[in-house]
Design an enzyme around this catalytic site. Sequence first.
Site, PDB file in Angstrom:
ATOM      1  CG  LEU A  21      -2.473  -0.684   1.276  1.00 17.10           C
ATOM      2  CD1 LEU A  21      -3.135  -0.646   2.511  1.00 17.10           C
ATOM      3  CD2 LEU A  21      -3.218  -0.032   0.092  1.00 17.10           C
ATOM      4  N   GLY A  52       7.636   4.378   3.669  1.00 15.03           N
ATOM      5  CA  GLY A  52       8.166   5.524   3.980  1.00 15.03           C
ATOM      6  C   GLY A  52       9.304   5.373   5.002  1.00 15.03           C
ATOM      7  N   GLY A  53       9.830   6.265   5.572  1.00 14.27           N
ATOM      8  CA  GLY A  53      10.986   6.088   6.463  1.00 14.27           C
ATOM      9  C   GLY A  53      10.542   5.390   7.526  1.00 14.27           C
ATOM     10  CG  PHE A  54       7.646   6.428  10.312  1.00 16.23           C
ATOM     11  CD1 PHE A  54       8.689   7.126  11.016  1.00 16.23           C
ATOM     12  CD2 PHE A  54       7.065   7.289   9.205  1.00 16.23           C
ATOM     13  CE1 PHE A  54       8.591   8.280  11.319  1.00 16.23           C
ATOM     14  CE2 PHE A  54       7.031   8.698   9.494  1.00 16.23           C
ATOM     15  CZ  PHE A  54       7.853   9.121  10.745  1.00 16.23           C
ATOM     16  N   GLY A  55       8.956   2.369   7.526  1.00 14.04           N
ATOM     17  CA  GLY A  55       8.148   1.179   7.319  1.00 14.04           C
ATOM     18  C   GLY A  55       7.569   1.104   6.426  1.00 14.04           C
ATOM     19  CB  THR A  78       1.260   0.150   4.900  1.00 12.93           C
ATOM     20  OG1 THR A  78       1.713   1.059   5.911  1.00 12.93           O
ATOM     21  CG2 THR A  78      -0.410  -0.144   5.373  1.00 12.93           C
ATOM     22  CE  LYS A 126      -1.232   1.199   9.536  1.00 16.16           C
ATOM     23  NZ  LYS A 126      -1.893   2.165  10.186  1.00 16.16           N
ATOM     24  CG  ASP A 133       0.743  12.197  10.332  1.00 12.67           C
ATOM     25  OD1 ASP A 133       0.646  13.278   9.780  1.00 12.67           O
ATOM     26  OD2 ASP A 133       0.851  11.103   9.525  1.00 12.67           O
TER      27      ASP A 133
END
Length: 469
Positions: free
Chosen positions: A16, A19-22, A24, A40, A138
């Site tokens: 999906l 990004g920098g966090f992981g 999805t 996630k 967010d």
Amino acid sequence: MIGQLLDGRYRIVNSLAAGGFGQTFIAEDIKQFNKPCVVKQFKPSFSDPEALKVARRLFEAEAQLLNRLGDHDQIPHLLAYFEINQEFFLVQDFIEGHSLEREITVGKKLSEAYAIALLQSILEPLSFIHSQNVIHRDIKPANLIRRKQDGKVVLIDFGAVKELAVTQVNAQGQTRVGTIIGTPGYMANEQGRGKPKLSSDIYATGILVIQALTGKLPPMGYNGSDELYEDPQTAEIIWRQDANVSPELAAILDRMICFDFRSRYPSALEVKAALQALTSPIATTASPTLNLQKTDLQGSAIAATVVSGSLNQGNRPMISPAMPPKTHWAKWLFRACQRFIGVSLLIVGLPFAVYGLAEGLNEDADPGDRSDALIAFAVVGIPFTGGGSYMLWRLNRKVRKEKFDSDWLRQTFYQTLNETNGEITVLRFAQTTRLSGQEAQKYLEARVKEFNGITRRSPNGETLYSFKL
């Protein structure tokens, strides 16, 4: 990771977002008849064993929090959480629908009725998480999903979990966040300094609603014409000149987006109370319990989505629809004068137009009389008849538009999707209606007839109602 089976039951189907966090993913739960879900993946920015131990403890605490928040109908429920190869995974319900990025676009000004219905829908889950002393961090159109099933707005992608991926842990087990969580433009000043508060979510929500009303992006520092203007002296957002909005709603939004967090509403609970005072003369203590069912509209030709269900009589009395606002005497007098002038122009111009046209086309008439008749037709008949007709048409259209807005905003059971060239398109019913299912059906049928309404299906299978005013 496509095709990979996680935790022995979640098969990754598609990606999906990343990004920098992981990342999805959309997955299938093979132990629940391949039911779709969202997985996630979070990748910590460290590999030290002690740091991972602290991060694991924080991850479990955040998962427990998400599980508790998932009890709310407009927050995805947590299905599972686990760790694989020092990477953390969350599994949540898949929400079928579309993000508000599809509805809120640059250059498209949405109505005040849409903004109120949107704000009411967002405040439901936001009030719940604020009552748990949780900050989302967010809020933006991409993190709000319009659920296809009932049109409610679902709040996704909590920033607290993202924080795990960028948390730094020292040898003493102390933690600090290495990256600020949030999205520029929607992020309040104190959140940008790493000190978010409940009112930081209020700021982001206010910016989002103003974006819908103005058709402009949040201020990003590029000073483009498609961005909201930020006062360089006070850092306050100047937006009212770009929107058609009542002073009462504008005052609520202005307080939501104050630069100083101390001037904002402390949490979503206070915004919700202010909005209820604005939209309802009688304070309510609970939201209606609603079920959505399919019924027939106008001889069962087209399936329509209407509200039915109880209003939870134990907590809340049945409330009849509010009376329409009274027209000010000066406005009534001005419109009476407009009607009088329009009718007078028609009375004067119509005989000249009929006489001039009939005599001018009569070949047996005297040439002089024909010439005079055509002059009268051109100088008096056409301008007076056309001017009077246009004045009455414009006045009638404006009155019908005001009646439409007044009636539908008072009932608050619709969402405006589009409004162009006198045609308004609405979708389904908002969840804040005070009408029972039978009353809503009768009201809708009456409005369909009164406002030349038609129904049609969107490509997504949703029932749309269009009204040509």
